[in-house]
Design an enzyme around this catalytic site. Sequence first.
Site, PDB file in Angstrom:
ATOM      1  N   TYR A   1      -2.222  -1.419  11.022  1.00 30.14           N
ATOM      2  CA  TYR A   1      -2.420  -1.886   9.643  1.00 30.14           C
ATOM      3  C   TYR A   1      -1.235  -1.469   8.773  1.00 30.14           C
ATOM      4  O   TYR A   1      -0.637  -2.294   8.065  1.00 30.14           O
ATOM      5  CB  TYR A   1      -3.733  -1.323   9.061  1.00 30.14           C
ATOM      6  CG  TYR A   1      -3.833  -1.546   7.567  1.00 30.14           C
ATOM      7  CD1 TYR A   1      -4.128  -2.799   7.055  1.00 30.14           C
ATOM      8  CD2 TYR A   1      -3.583  -0.512   6.659  1.00 30.14           C
ATOM      9  CE1 TYR A   1      -4.182  -3.024   5.683  1.00 30.14           C
ATOM     10  CE2 TYR A   1      -3.635  -0.725   5.291  1.00 30.14           C
ATOM     11  CZ  TYR A   1      -3.940  -1.979   4.799  1.00 30.14           C
ATOM     12  OH  TYR A   1      -3.987  -2.190   3.441  1.00 30.14           O
TER      13      TYR A   1
ATOM     14  N   LYS B   1       1.948  -3.683   6.604  1.00 33.48           N
ATOM     15  CA  LYS B   1       2.366  -3.583   5.197  1.00 33.48           C
ATOM     16  C   LYS B   1       3.867  -3.330   5.132  1.00 33.48           C
ATOM     17  O   LYS B   1       4.580  -3.925   4.318  1.00 33.48           O
ATOM     18  CB  LYS B   1       1.595  -2.460   4.481  1.00 33.48           C
ATOM     19  CG  LYS B   1       0.130  -2.776   4.271  1.00 33.48           C
ATOM     20  CD  LYS B   1      -0.056  -4.003   3.399  1.00 33.48           C
ATOM     21  CE  LYS B   1      -1.479  -4.495   3.354  1.00 33.48           C
ATOM     22  NZ  LYS B   1      -1.634  -5.851   2.855  1.00 33.48           N
TER      23      LYS B   1
ATOM     24  N   SER C   1       0.837  -1.196   0.000  1.00 36.63           N
ATOM     25  CA  SER C   1       0.000   0.000   0.000  1.00 36.63           C
ATOM     26  C   SER C   1       0.872   1.246   0.000  1.00 36.63           C
ATOM     27  O   SER C   1       1.996   1.240   0.527  1.00 36.63           O
ATOM     28  CB  SER C   1      -0.873  -0.025   1.265  1.00 36.63           C
ATOM     29  OG  SER C   1      -1.419   1.247   1.517  1.00 36.63           O
TER      30      SER C   1
HETATM   31  P1  NAD Z   1     -11.034  -7.554   1.251  1.00 39.70           P
HETATM   32  O1  NAD Z   1     -11.270  -7.560   2.712  1.00 39.70           O
HETATM   33  O2  NAD Z   1     -12.168  -7.268   0.350  1.00 39.70           O
HETATM   34  O3  NAD Z   1     -10.378  -8.946   0.798  1.00 39.70           O
HETATM   35  C1  NAD Z   1      -9.554  -9.707   1.645  1.00 39.70           C
HETATM   36  C2  NAD Z   1     -10.057 -11.144   1.606  1.00 39.70           C
HETATM   37  O4  NAD Z   1      -9.211 -11.937   2.445  1.00 39.70           O
HETATM   38  C3  NAD Z   1     -11.465 -11.301   2.132  1.00 39.70           C
HETATM   39  O5  NAD Z   1     -12.235 -12.062   1.210  1.00 39.70           O
HETATM   40  C4  NAD Z   1     -11.304 -12.079   3.456  1.00 39.70           C
HETATM   41  O6  NAD Z   1     -12.395 -12.934   3.721  1.00 39.70           O
HETATM   42  C5  NAD Z   1     -10.003 -12.824   3.206  1.00 39.70           C
HETATM   43  N1  NAD Z   1      -9.242 -13.144   4.426  1.00 39.70           N
HETATM   44  C6  NAD Z   1      -8.920 -12.318   5.448  1.00 39.70           C
HETATM   45  N2  NAD Z   1      -8.216 -12.979   6.396  1.00 39.70           N
HETATM   46  C7  NAD Z   1      -8.067 -14.252   5.946  1.00 39.70           C
HETATM   47  C8  NAD Z   1      -7.443 -15.421   6.468  1.00 39.70           C
HETATM   48  N3  NAD Z   1      -6.847 -15.403   7.656  1.00 39.70           N
HETATM   49  N4  NAD Z   1      -7.496 -16.552   5.747  1.00 39.70           N
HETATM   50  C9  NAD Z   1      -8.131 -16.603   4.539  1.00 39.70           C
HETATM   51  N5  NAD Z   1      -8.747 -15.538   4.007  1.00 39.70           N
HETATM   52  C10 NAD Z   1      -8.714 -14.369   4.688  1.00 39.70           C
HETATM   53  O7  NAD Z   1      -9.823  -6.530   0.977  1.00 39.70           O
HETATM   54  P2  NAD Z   1      -9.309  -5.883  -0.384  1.00 39.70           P
HETATM   55  O8  NAD Z   1      -9.721  -4.467  -0.420  1.00 39.70           O
HETATM   56  O9  NAD Z   1      -9.637  -6.756  -1.518  1.00 39.70           O
HETATM   57  O10 NAD Z   1      -7.746  -5.883  -0.091  1.00 39.70           O
HETATM   58  C11 NAD Z   1      -6.929  -6.952  -0.512  1.00 39.70           C
HETATM   59  C12 NAD Z   1      -5.502  -6.675  -0.066  1.00 39.70           C
HETATM   60  O11 NAD Z   1      -5.062  -5.427  -0.591  1.00 39.70           O
HETATM   61  C13 NAD Z   1      -5.340  -6.590   1.445  1.00 39.70           C
HETATM   62  O12 NAD Z   1      -4.094  -7.169   1.795  1.00 39.70           O
HETATM   63  C14 NAD Z   1      -5.284  -5.097   1.698  1.00 39.70           C
HETATM   64  O13 NAD Z   1      -4.569  -4.767   2.851  1.00 39.70           O
HETATM   65  C15 NAD Z   1      -4.563  -4.617   0.458  1.00 39.70           C
HETATM   66  N6  NAD Z   1      -4.835  -3.207   0.140  1.00 39.70           N
HETATM   67  C16 NAD Z   1      -6.129  -2.777   0.018  1.00 39.70           C
HETATM   68  C17 NAD Z   1      -6.384  -1.435  -0.232  1.00 39.70           C
HETATM   69  C18 NAD Z   1      -7.802  -0.948  -0.336  1.00 39.70           C
HETATM   70  O14 NAD Z   1      -8.021   0.265  -0.226  1.00 39.70           O
HETATM   71  N7  NAD Z   1      -8.794  -1.807  -0.563  1.00 39.70           N
HETATM   72  C19 NAD Z   1      -5.325  -0.530  -0.370  1.00 39.70           C
HETATM   73  C20 NAD Z   1      -4.013  -1.004  -0.276  1.00 39.70           C
HETATM   74  C21 NAD Z   1      -3.778  -2.353  -0.015  1.00 39.70           C
HETATM   75  N1  UFG Z   2     -12.791  11.026   3.486  1.00 40.29           N
HETATM   76  C1  UFG Z   2     -13.773  11.922   3.818  1.00 40.29           C
HETATM   77  N2  UFG Z   2     -14.945  11.419   4.309  1.00 40.29           N
HETATM   78  C2  UFG Z   2     -15.178  10.093   4.454  1.00 40.29           C
HETATM   79  C3  UFG Z   2     -14.159   9.188   4.100  1.00 40.29           C
HETATM   80  C4  UFG Z   2     -12.976   9.688   3.622  1.00 40.29           C
HETATM   81  O1  UFG Z   2     -13.591  13.131   3.717  1.00 40.29           O
HETATM   82  O2  UFG Z   2     -16.263   9.713   4.911  1.00 40.29           O
HETATM   83  C5  UFG Z   2     -11.520  11.543   2.954  1.00 40.29           C
HETATM   84  C6  UFG Z   2     -10.332  11.148   3.792  1.00 40.29           C
HETATM   85  O3  UFG Z   2     -10.139  12.072   4.830  1.00 40.29           O
HETATM   86  C7  UFG Z   2      -9.205  11.160   2.746  1.00 40.29           C
HETATM   87  C8  UFG Z   2      -9.919  10.747   1.445  1.00 40.29           C
HETATM   88  O4  UFG Z   2     -11.300  10.966   1.675  1.00 40.29           O
HETATM   89  O5  UFG Z   2      -8.722  12.450   2.587  1.00 40.29           O
HETATM   90  C9  UFG Z   2      -9.732   9.265   1.113  1.00 40.29           C
HETATM   91  O6  UFG Z   2     -10.058   8.496   2.261  1.00 40.29           O
HETATM   92  P1  UFG Z   2     -10.208   6.910   2.234  1.00 40.29           P
HETATM   93  O7  UFG Z   2     -10.576   6.492   3.605  1.00 40.29           O
HETATM   94  O8  UFG Z   2     -11.090   6.520   1.109  1.00 40.29           O
HETATM   95  O9  UFG Z   2      -8.746   6.446   1.852  1.00 40.29           O
HETATM   96  P2  UFG Z   2      -7.370   6.716   2.622  1.00 40.29           P
HETATM   97  O10 UFG Z   2      -6.505   7.448   1.642  1.00 40.29           O
HETATM   98  O11 UFG Z   2      -7.544   7.281   3.946  1.00 40.29           O
HETATM   99  O12 UFG Z   2      -6.949   5.199   2.851  1.00 40.29           O
HETATM  100  C10 UFG Z   2      -6.128   4.575   1.971  1.00 40.29           C
HETATM  101  C11 UFG Z   2      -6.400   3.061   1.944  1.00 40.29           C
HETATM  102  C12 UFG Z   2      -5.887   2.391   3.194  1.00 40.29           C
HETATM  103  C13 UFG Z   2      -4.502   2.869   3.549  1.00 40.29           C
HETATM  104  C14 UFG Z   2      -4.493   4.370   3.673  1.00 40.29           C
HETATM  105  C15 UFG Z   2      -3.155   4.931   4.076  1.00 40.29           C
HETATM  106  O13 UFG Z   2      -7.781   2.789   1.793  1.00 40.29           O
HETATM  107  O14 UFG Z   2      -5.810   0.997   2.928  1.00 40.29           O
HETATM  108  O15 UFG Z   2      -4.838   4.892   2.402  1.00 40.29           O
HETATM  109  O16 UFG Z   2      -3.077   6.287   3.893  1.00 40.29           O
HETATM  110  F1  UFG Z   2      -4.044   2.355   4.722  1.00 40.29           F
END
Ligand code: NAD
Ligand code: UFG
Length: 334
Positions: A149, A153, A124
């Site tokens: 969290y 990462k 991330s």
């Molecule tokens: P998500 O929660 O939708 O998907 C994660 C999946 O992993 C889920 O289906 C959950 O059931 C499964 N899971 C969790 N723990 C488990 C375990 N112990 N064993 C087996 N399955 C398990 O999340 P996502 O948004 O698809 O994110 C996927 C990856 O990307 C994560 O590692 C997350 O940290 C990373 N990531 C997400 C974002 C974001 O904004 N969505 C940003 C940066 C990184």
């Molecule tokens: N925001 C609002 N109102 C809301 C939700 C979000 O104003 O109800 C703003 C936040 O303050 C931020 C922007 O929208 O400025 C984006 O927020 P998100 O929560 O959608 O995303 P973030 O950038 O905070 O989070 C992302 C990823 C995380 C990661 C994080 C680290 O989703 O996985 O960046 O910065 F950890």
Amino acid sequence: MKILVTGGLGYIGSHTVVALQNDGYEVIIIDNLSNSNIKVLHQIKKITGILPDFEKIDLRDKEAVSLFFKQYKIDGVIHFAGSKAVGESVEKPLLYYENNLTTLITVLKEMQKNKVSHFIFSSSCTVYGQADKLPITENAPIKPAESPYGATKKMGEIIIKDTTKASTIKAIALRYFNPIGAHKSALIGELPLGVPQNLIPFVVQTAAGIQKTLSIFGNDYPTPDGTAIRDYIHVVDLAKAHIAALKRLITNKNKTNCEFFNIGTGKGSSVLEVVKAFEKATGKKVNFKIVDRRAGDITTAYADTSLANKELGWKAELNLEDALKSAWAWQLKQ
Ligand code: NAD
Ligand code: UFG
């Protein structure tokens, strides 16, 4: 080739399974359904015509994972499984360290034991914290984590890098910026549990009347309109980046055994710009109010994607409007 996708029923995982199957890969998913629904498996079949193999396994269960690796011949692993809510990680740090780090170690150990050498990891942009220079390149310093969290990462990347130095595993960590949107079929998308914490799910639920008012966290940031800036990447483009990374490893194009790539669009959008873009793209009004900043939020993050463009031959093709329209179509189907 048979690819194990952990967390493959989740948001990014399910879109990546679709991309893999469309590209001719055989997929086997491991998911414990802690943050997803088994229905997603059938939605994937509706989109691709292929039902992926699935094993309901909790990756914290070392014996089950060991048995799995003995049972299946795997050519590569894309590791999405983990917990991802920043706020929850502050309240339950041990859950996050256990679910994001011990599962990673278990998977890597089994890969090593069974000579599986291709590994793609979901990292991330959180590892950069508030970067000093914009756009953010992969060489930007890694900053102290703002949450457990974020720490998982950062630590995950270290664990992988050290493992690739001492084994035959070759890895690519993709540092996602802000993934949003849904597949064009609206059959898969993001399923936030309870009140959404992220911006786009909150915006669509406000437009749909599920939430009353969007709270914009701060309009006193040093940005042109005072609201914070992020790089929103369409999940379908993000999914394709995983295929590009996997191909790089399979074809031995990697330059080192552990590589890191930013995956974003390279364009920053402020919260107010996102709200306006959503209203324009969908014709729906979003009620909002300005409230205090959210603790732990940074001001601005957007990617320099030139390394991914050059080395992976990957580039985001969809824009913010495409992503917001797809998020709305997905919401309408719920
Ligand atoms: P998500 O929660 O939708 O998907 C994660 C999946 O992993 C889920 O289906 C959950 O059931 C499964 N899971 C969790 N723990 C488990 C375990 N112990 N064993 C087996 N399955 C398990 O999340 P996502 O948004 O698809 O994110 C996927 C990856 O990307 C994560 O590692 C997350 O940290 C990373 N990531 C997400 C974002 C974001 O904004 N969505 C940003 C940066 C990184
Ligand atoms: N925001 C609002 N109102 C809301 C939700 C979000 O104003 O109800 C703003 C936040 O303050 C931020 C922007 O929208 O400025 C984006 O927020 P998100 O929560 O959608 O995303 P973030 O950038 O905070 O989070 C992302 C990823 C995380 C990661 C994080 C680290 O989703 O996985 O960046 O910065 F950890």
